[in-house]
Write a protein that holds these residues in place. Structure first.
Motif, PDB file in Angstrom:
ATOM      1  N   UNK A  34       0.836  -1.202   0.000  1.00  0.00           N
ATOM      2  CA  UNK A  34       0.000   0.000   0.000  1.00  0.00           C
ATOM      3  C   UNK A  34       0.881   1.266   0.000  1.00  0.00           C
ATOM      4  N   UNK A  35       1.850   1.299   0.920  1.00  0.00           N
ATOM      5  CA  UNK A  35       2.716   2.475   1.000  1.00  0.00           C
ATOM      6  C   UNK A  35       3.466   2.695  -0.305  1.00  0.00           C
ATOM      7  N   UNK A  36       3.966   1.581  -0.825  1.00  0.00           N
ATOM      8  CA  UNK A  36       4.728   1.679  -2.062  1.00  0.00           C
ATOM      9  C   UNK A  36       3.858   2.249  -3.180  1.00  0.00           C
ATOM     10  N   UNK A  37       2.620   1.731  -3.219  1.00  0.00           N
ATOM     11  CA  UNK A  37       1.686   2.181  -4.247  1.00  0.00           C
ATOM     12  C   UNK A  37       1.398   3.672  -4.124  1.00  0.00           C
ATOM     13  N   UNK A  38       1.153   4.069  -2.895  1.00  0.00           N
ATOM     14  CA  UNK A  38       0.819   5.479  -2.668  1.00  0.00           C
ATOM     15  C   UNK A  38       1.933   6.381  -3.159  1.00  0.00           C
ATOM     16  N   UNK A  39       3.135   5.983  -2.787  1.00  0.00           N
ATOM     17  CA  UNK A  39       4.277   6.813  -3.165  1.00  0.00           C
ATOM     18  C   UNK A  39       4.459   6.845  -4.670  1.00  0.00           C
ATOM     19  N   UNK A  40       4.385   5.634  -5.233  1.00  0.00           N
ATOM     20  CA  UNK A  40       4.569   5.561  -6.677  1.00  0.00           C
ATOM     21  C   UNK A  40       3.488   6.359  -7.373  1.00  0.00           C
ATOM     22  N   UNK A  41       2.300   6.240  -6.839  1.00  0.00           N
ATOM     23  CA  UNK A  41       1.185   6.939  -7.464  1.00  0.00           C
ATOM     24  C   UNK A  41       1.409   8.441  -7.427  1.00  0.00           C
ATOM     25  N   UNK A  42       1.805   8.924  -6.248  1.00  0.00           N
ATOM     26  CA  UNK A  42       1.958  10.368  -6.149  1.00  0.00           C
ATOM     27  C   UNK A  42       3.073  10.848  -7.071  1.00  0.00           C
ATOM     28  N   UNK A  43       4.097  10.043  -7.170  1.00  0.00           N
ATOM     29  CA  UNK A  43       5.171  10.423  -8.087  1.00  0.00           C
ATOM     30  C   UNK A  43       4.695  10.325  -9.522  1.00  0.00           C
ATOM     31  N   UNK A  44       3.995   9.220  -9.813  1.00  0.00           N
ATOM     32  CA  UNK A  44       3.617   8.999 -11.203  1.00  0.00           C
ATOM     33  C   UNK A  44       2.523   9.966 -11.632  1.00  0.00           C
ATOM     34  N   UNK A  45       1.706  10.394 -10.667  1.00  0.00           N
ATOM     35  CA  UNK A  45       0.662  11.360 -11.016  1.00  0.00           C
ATOM     36  C   UNK A  45       1.292  12.615 -11.595  1.00  0.00           C
ATOM     37  N   UNK A  46       2.380  13.001 -10.941  1.00  0.00           N
ATOM     38  CA  UNK A  46       3.093  14.158 -11.429  1.00  0.00           C
ATOM     39  C   UNK A  46       3.636  13.876 -12.819  1.00  0.00           C
ATOM     40  N   UNK A  47       4.024  12.658 -12.990  1.00  0.00           N
ATOM     41  CA  UNK A  47       4.739  12.321 -14.209  1.00  0.00           C
ATOM     42  C   UNK A  47       3.825  11.774 -15.295  1.00  0.00           C
ATOM     43  N   UNK A  48       2.538  11.749 -15.014  1.00  0.00           N
ATOM     44  CA  UNK A  48       1.655  11.081 -15.985  1.00  0.00           C
ATOM     45  C   UNK A  48       1.802  11.618 -17.404  1.00  0.00           C
ATOM     46  N   UNK A  49       1.732  12.921 -17.601  1.00  0.00           N
ATOM     47  CA  UNK A  49       1.904  13.362 -18.980  1.00  0.00           C
ATOM     48  C   UNK A  49       3.383  13.580 -19.312  1.00  0.00           C
ATOM     49  N   UNK A  50       4.256  12.871 -18.630  1.00  0.00           N
ATOM     50  CA  UNK A  50       5.691  13.002 -18.833  1.00  0.00           C
ATOM     51  C   UNK A  50       6.180  14.420 -18.548  1.00  0.00           C
ATOM     52  N   UNK A  51       5.414  15.108 -17.702  1.00  0.00           N
ATOM     53  CA  UNK A  51       5.786  16.492 -17.428  1.00  0.00           C
ATOM     54  C   UNK A  51       7.140  16.562 -16.745  1.00  0.00           C
ATOM     55  N   UNK A  52       7.377  15.585 -15.886  1.00  0.00           N
ATOM     56  CA  UNK A  52       8.585  15.646 -15.083  1.00  0.00           C
ATOM     57  C   UNK A  52       9.838  15.789 -15.952  1.00  0.00           C
ATOM     58  N   UNK A  53       9.922  14.915 -16.959  1.00  0.00           N
ATOM     59  CA  UNK A  53      11.131  14.976 -17.773  1.00  0.00           C
ATOM     60  C   UNK A  53      11.189  16.290 -18.539  1.00  0.00           C
ATOM     61  N   UNK A  54      10.007  16.747 -18.953  1.00  0.00           N
ATOM     62  CA  UNK A  54       9.989  18.010 -19.685  1.00  0.00           C
ATOM     63  C   UNK A  54      10.440  19.150 -18.779  1.00  0.00           C
ATOM     64  N   UNK A  55       9.894  19.155 -17.550  1.00  0.00           N
ATOM     65  CA  UNK A  55      10.271  20.253 -16.660  1.00  0.00           C
ATOM     66  C   UNK A  55      11.747  20.182 -16.304  1.00  0.00           C
ATOM     67  N   UNK A  56      12.236  18.955 -16.163  1.00  0.00           N
ATOM     68  CA  UNK A  56      13.660  18.828 -15.882  1.00  0.00           C
ATOM     69  C   UNK A  56      14.482  19.435 -17.009  1.00  0.00           C
ATOM     70  N   UNK A  57      13.998  19.146 -18.196  1.00  0.00           N
ATOM     71  CA  UNK A  57      14.682  19.682 -19.365  1.00  0.00           C
ATOM     72  C   UNK A  57      14.655  21.206 -19.349  1.00  0.00           C
ATOM     73  N   UNK A  58      13.461  21.744 -19.074  1.00  0.00           N
ATOM     74  CA  UNK A  58      13.323  23.201 -19.035  1.00  0.00           C
ATOM     75  C   UNK A  58      14.249  23.772 -17.979  1.00  0.00           C
ATOM     76  N   UNK A  59      14.303  23.057 -16.879  1.00  0.00           N
ATOM     77  CA  UNK A  59      15.159  23.453 -15.778  1.00  0.00           C
ATOM     78  C   UNK A  59      16.597  23.612 -16.244  1.00  0.00           C
ATOM     79  N   UNK A  60      17.075  22.564 -16.884  1.00  0.00           N
ATOM     80  CA  UNK A  60      18.452  22.555 -17.368  1.00  0.00           C
ATOM     81  C   UNK A  60      18.688  23.664 -18.374  1.00  0.00           C
TER      82      UNK A  60
END
Lengths: 1035, 156
Positions: A313-339
């Motif tokens: 359950x804990x693992x799922x919650x964490x993964x979910x919260x992380x993946x929710x952010x990353x669902x539209x692959x925003x994370x990698x895009x924002x990282x890129x923008x960051x760089x």
């Protein structure tokens, strides 16, 4: 004449000419250094520069430039052809000529108004001197011929028509120039064939060089600034994006609904699994003992399955919260923008970078000129010119560097004779180095001269009134050496061209400080001096601390901050003191003024409730609201009065404040809970420090500070505004402005603080008392115990009302008489008056009279031995040396009797009954011993003094017939309580009247005194009351 | 006379107009950051897409009634060209005018603009360039350059 149509052309022409001239100077210096061995390349370059300038400006008919360049070109051509040997004079003249050219070009709009006749004459003198030596009349003509159109240099006025010819215009073109050089080489009979080739090759190189230089592009600074702004905004937007993203992740983890859903899923699946496994087991192992097996199974199930399920359950919650952010692959895009944003920001900053060389280039020339002027031999070695700095920093560096080099040359490096004596090389060396070190760019200027003699600096600084003698005593050698940066300081005997005006090094320090840099000085007497300029990489982004005051956010630049202090609520009354109208804290033994940021901006204070997170009104009106209750209820007015405050902190007056990290308070005790603690930010204001009380300290962030528009010019409290990560604006605080807005007056106090501190520590072994040191407009220092002072008030001169020859001031709606010490005491009269002064309002007086002070020096805790003989007279009780100054102790009663006999006399008649009475005084502080016994003796008593309770007890027992005891509470060996208890316990003395005198009106003290059986408990130094009490108590 | 376009705006329930060519954009519901120690007609600063813009309060200049302070405001950002200073536009000098609400764009024939009448009770006529009557309403035209000029005269 230049026309506006040609503006752009002219601009580029000027820029080009400047570039040429910037090369000319180092080349000329090479010429001087290497003399006739100088490489042909350099002469060529010089020649070409002059030639290009001449050609370009002839196009626009700029006669003076053309004439000068032309004449210099002629001289250089003679040098090139070895017709003229290189001498210092020649280089001098060429340098002068170059300077004039630069001046003309810099002032292109009105070059007509600049005379070039001097320079031309000097140049021509050399030219003609050379021709008169015989050899080169023909050469000159020949040169003129080779140059086709150039008129003879003798003519000071060149006919315009001759200059503007196609050839000269074309001469701008380097290709043509090249051929011209070649033709010239061919026609020159004296040139060695080898050199012909060499020169031709050089010219070839030159063309290549020009092609190379096309790799760079001139960009308007405006455009760069705009780019910089845009990038800054991008950085802000990037930060906002980051903030929002984190917010999202955070939200999901804390979303109770989601967690609930998971929990219910886990418990339902737990049940299902349990049931399924159980039924499965039942079928298979029906024969096994049910009860034991069941227990076993339950244990096993709980241990393994439930545990595992929860883990999942804990693992799922964490993964979910992380993946929710990353669902539209925003994370990698924002990282890129960051760089990308970071590197874009970096590159943009780099566009503003310039090599330090641009400022270094002029240093050899300055050194040379100085050396000649001062008749010294100085060599300058410049390294690290390729180090790059922000344009704005480069621009500011120029002046400080010049001043430092001047200082090196004038004060540092000795004359050749002295150097010879000292066994140093005749030629002094100035090393200028630029390098990068741990995030800072450093420019280091060192000389091998005499170093800074601290003794000379000290005496000069005292002479110039920069520091006082007593401060100087307390300073370290390093601190004294650093006085060379003080405004107005100069150690030169005379004001010369080179130095002595006392502005130089001051400029260094202020300019470097302006760009957020720092100056370091290392000097060894006899060995030389090194000055390090530590510069920030860029000044556009400022790292600042965000603070909250009321509902506003403010940013305080980190460079103007010294420290952060947190004072627990229960310590506030101890650590915060009120002195007159101002609030101070004692930190490291120094008094620092403290202001509430909310007061500066007229805002309400809020604190954040620990439980609910709500903002609540901070109802505390006064910072140092006392929680210890004095004997009688006191009014708010009295609360403000400083003396109680100071008395209360007597015991820990020098205890340094610790930076308190312990946030835990006792449950339920509001006084120690975090929300009522004080957050103080210690800010730098010039050399002083100020405490700013804020409601909450937040983060340190890198901020882009933007200027405020002119509508805010009149408010000096802001250094600009900035956009925070959440898109909100915060004002950036200018600590200097805030302190001047709040009218903080540091006059002397802080600087004295340093010196006082030493004394303070030294004298702590002795019996201490708190003294206020002040001045009356002259050099004399006066002291008065704090216990006698009710408050200190700052008053403007025009607030004084005059009635007859008496002066009054309004204080709390009443008229308060004010006196000036010199009118009643035998002391010097003060110098010119200022617009304001301080009033010392004494305590415990029926008819208060306030005393004028021009300067409050400090409050010190010290033990003194009073000298009654050195000075005496009206209002003087004695003198002592405090802090190396002769300090006069004021006898306030005596003074007031003189000033106002009507109200203060009459005591004599009252005191008649005291004649011949024998009184024992137990008191450890010498000052009080003197003053109390004086009061009593004047009234006719016979007084004996005991320096502590033990001595007093002994004296009582030595069969002296004392009729009354006056005792202090706190004394070494035996205190007043103990003494009183003993007396009451003994059969012999139990009826002896005892008066406890104290400077502290503290209830617990009072209670205890009454408990041990004293007759009276009263304030020290209230003469009238004391005498009355004594009369009452005496049989 | 030619037609002129005006943006109408409400200040303390009165109708005002600003020439459209002087306006750059209209913002509503934007968060205002108050700045202490300034004149009361300088309302504060806002974050306009990463640019810090000063907001003036024409209501104070016109000596209209004091309104309640709100955390967010509507405003008209004035055209950057108004702040042209020699060569370039000084971005830190861009200014907006706080308004209660923004109305319509209306076209007004030049000769319908009248001098502000003497009996505009309680309104500082200095900052008006004229008045227009339209559909039974009186529109007071703001003299923007006077507002800006007034401000700059003070920092001397």
């Amino acid at each position: 004449m230049p026309e506006d149509d040609n503006k752009e052309l002219i601009d580029s022409l000027i820029a080009e000419a400047k570039e040429h001239l910037s090369n000319t100077e180092p080349d000329l210096l090479f010429l001087e250094k290497d003399g006739n061995n100088v490489s042909a390349e350099i002469i060529d370059r010089l020649f070409r520069s002059m030639h290009s300038i001449k050609g370009a400006f002839s196009f626009f008919d700029v006669v003076p430039v053309v004439e000068l360049a032309h004449t210099m070109e002629n001289l250089l051509s003679l040098v090139r052809d070895k017709k003229l040997s290189i001498t210092n004079e020649l280089v001098d003249v060429l340098l002068i000529g170059k300077d004039k050219l630069a001046l003309l070009i810099d002032n292109f709009d009105n070059y007509d108004s600049i005379s070039i006749s001097d320079e031309l004459e000097k140049l021509n003198n050399i030219l003609e001197g050379n021709s008169q030596q015989g050899s080169s009349k023909i050469t000159k003509q020949k040169i003129s011929k080779t140059k086709n159109t150039k008129p003879k240099p003798k003519k000071t006025k060149i006919p315009k028509s001759k200059i503007v010819t196609p050839e000269t215009i074309l001469a701008k073109d380097s290709a043509v120039e090249k051929t011209e050089v070649l033709t010239q080489v061919n026609t020159s009979t004296t040139t060695h064939p080898d050199e012909v080739i060499k020169r031709a090759v050089k010219s070839e190189n030159n063309t290549i060089y020009k092609v190379k230089s096309a790799e760079s592009l001139r960009v308007k600074v405006d455009l760069l600034n705009k780019l910089m702004n845009l990038v800054s905004e991008l950085v802000i937007a990037r930060n906002q994006l980051g903030n929002r993203m984190n917010q999202k992740a955070f939200d999901i983890l804390n979303d109770k609904k989601v967690v609930q859903k998971f929990n219910s899923f886990v418990s339902s699946s737990e049940k299902t699994i349990y049931n399924k496994i159980k039924s499965h087991y039942k079928k298979k192992y029906q024969d096994i003992n049910k009860s034991t097996n069941n227990n076993d199974f339950n244990n096993f199930f709980e241990k393994v399955v439930t545990h595992e399920l929860n883990g999942i359950k804990d693992f799922f919650l964490q993964t979910l919260s992380l993946s929710l952010v990353d669902i539209p692959c925003i994370k990698s895009v924002t990282q890129n923008i960051d760089l990308l944003t970071s590197s874009l920001q970096e590159s943009t900053m780099q566009t503003r970078l310039q090599q330090v060389e641009t400022v270094f280039a002029k240093l050899p020339r300055i050194t040379r000129d100085l050396a000649r002027k001062l008749k010294k031999q100085i060599k300058i070695v410049v390294t690290g010119g390729e180090v790059e700095l922000d344009k704005s920093i480069i621009e500011i560096l120029s002046d400080p560097l010049t001043h430092i080099i001047r200082n090196c040359a004038d004060h540092g490096i000795e004359t050749p004779e002295i150097r010879l004596q000292k066994g140093k090389p005749l030629e002094g060396t100035v090393n200028v180095k630029a390098y990068h070190e741990s995030g800072e760019e450093i420019i280091e200027i060192s000389d091998d001269g005499n170093g800074i003699d601290a003794d000379i600096v000290k005496s000069k600084a005292i002479e110039k009134g920069i520091i006082s003698l007593k401060i100087a005593e307390g300073m370290t050698k390093q601190e004294i050496q650093e006085l060379i940066f003080a405004p107005g300081f100069s150690s030169a005997e005379q004001v010369t061209d080179v130095s002595g005006r006392g502005v130089g090094m001051d400029v260094v320090k202020t300019n470097i400080a302006k760009i957020g840099g720092f100056v370091e000085l290392i000097s060894t007497l006899g060995r030389g001096t090194t000055i390090k300029l530590k510069l920030p990489l860029t000044i556009e982004i400022v790292s600042s601390l965000l603070v909250r005051t009321s509902d506003r956010m403010y940013a305080v630049p980190q460079e103007s901050m010294v420290d952060l202090v947190r004072i627990r609520a229960k310590d506030i009354s101890k650590k915060i003191e009120i002195l007159g109208d101002s609030v101070v804290i004692r930190r490291g033994g120094r008094l620092l003024p403290v202001i509430k940021l909310a007061d500066v901006f007229g805002l309400k204070s809020y604190y954040r409730d620990r439980v609910t997170g709500e903002m609540k009104d901070d109802r505390r009106k006064m910072l140092a609201e006392r929680r210890t209750k004095p004997i009688k209820p006191i009014s708010e007015e009295e609360l403000l009065d400083g003396v109680n405050g100071i008395n209360n902190v007597n015991d820990d007056i020098d205890e340094p404040l610790e930076l308190e990290g312990d946030l835990r308070g006792k449950e339920g005790d509001r006084r120690v809970s975090t929300e009522s603690a004080l957050q103080i930010l210690i800010a730098k204001v010039g050399i002083h420090k100020v405490g700013l009380i804020v409601d909450e300290l937040l983060d340190i962030e890198e901020l882009v500070v933007k200027p405020l528009s002119r509508y805010f010019k009149q408010c000096k409290c802001y250094a600009g505004a900035t956009i925070l990560g959440n898109g909100k604006l915060a004002l950036v605080i200018d600590t200097q402005g805030v302190s001047s807005y709040m009218n903080l007056d540091f006059s002397g106090i802080q600087r004295e603080n340093d010196a006082q501190n030493l004394i303070l520590k030294r004298s702590q072994m002795n019996e201490n008392q708190n003294l206020l040191l002040f001045k009356n407009g002259s050099s004399e220092v006066f002291a008065l115990p704090i216990d006698l002072i009710s408050r200190i008030k700052k008053v403007k001169t025009d607030e004084i009302d005059k009635i007859g020859d008496k002066e009054f001031i309004k204080n709390n709606g009443k008229s308060l008489r004010i006196i000036r010490l010199h009118n009643y005491m035998d002391i010097s009269t003060p110098g010119p008056k200022r617009g304001f002064f301080y009033l010392l309002i004494p305590k415990l007086m029926k008819h208060p009279i306030s005393i004028v002070m021009t300067e409050v020096l400090d409050i010190i805790k010290t033990g003194v031995s009073l000298d009654k003989t050195s000075v005496s007279g009206t209002g003087i009780i004695g003198s002592a040396i405090i802090n190396n100054s002769f300090t006069i102790f004021i006898d306030i009663y005596n003074l007031f009797e003189t000033v106002d006999p009507d109200n203060y006399k009459g005591l004599d008649s009252v005191s008649k009954p005291l004649l011949g009475k024998r009184i024992l005084l137990a008191e450890d502080t010498q000052f009080f011993q003197k003053i109390i016994s004086k009061y009593l003796e004047e009234a006719g008593c016979e007084v004996d003094v005991a320096k502590n309770g033990m001595v007093a007890w002994d004296m009582l027992n030595k069969d002296k017939k004392y009729q009354l005891l006056i005792t202090d509470i706190h004394m070494p060996l035996m205190d007043g309580y103990e003494l009183s208890r003993k007396i009451r316990a003994s059969a012999k003395f139990k009826l002896l009247p005892i008066v406890v005198v104290t400077a502290m009106e503290i209830k617990s003290y009072y209670d205890r005194a009454m408990e041990v059986g004293v007759n009276r408990y009263q304030q020290k130094l209230d003469k009238e009351k004391l005498l009355k009490t004594v009369i009452e108590l005496l049989p | 006379m030619s037609e002129k376009l005006f943006i109408t705006l409400n200040l303390c329930e009165k109708l005002f107009g600003v020439e459209i060519s002087l306006c750059h954009e209209i913002l509503s519901n934007i968060e205002l950051t108050l700045v202490e120690h300034t004149d009361n007609w300088v309302k504060g600063i806002i974050n306009l897409r990463g640019q810090i813009v000063t907001i003036l309060d024409p209501a104070v200049l016109l000596s209209l009634e004091n309104k309640k302070q709100t955390a967010t405001i509507s405003c008209i950002i004035l055209n950057a060209l108004l702040f042209k200073n020699g060569g370039g536009i000084d971005e830190s000098e861009i200014v907006g005018l706080a308004v209660d609400s923004v109305g319509d764009v209306c076209s007004v024939n030049g000769d319908r603009i009248l001098n502000p009448p003497a009996n505009l009770a309680g309104i500082n006529r200095k900052f008006l360039s004229g008045v227009v009557t339209s559909e039974n309403e009186l529109i007071m035209l703001l003299n923007v350059s006077e507002i800006l000029h007034y401000s700059s005269a003070l920092d001397k």
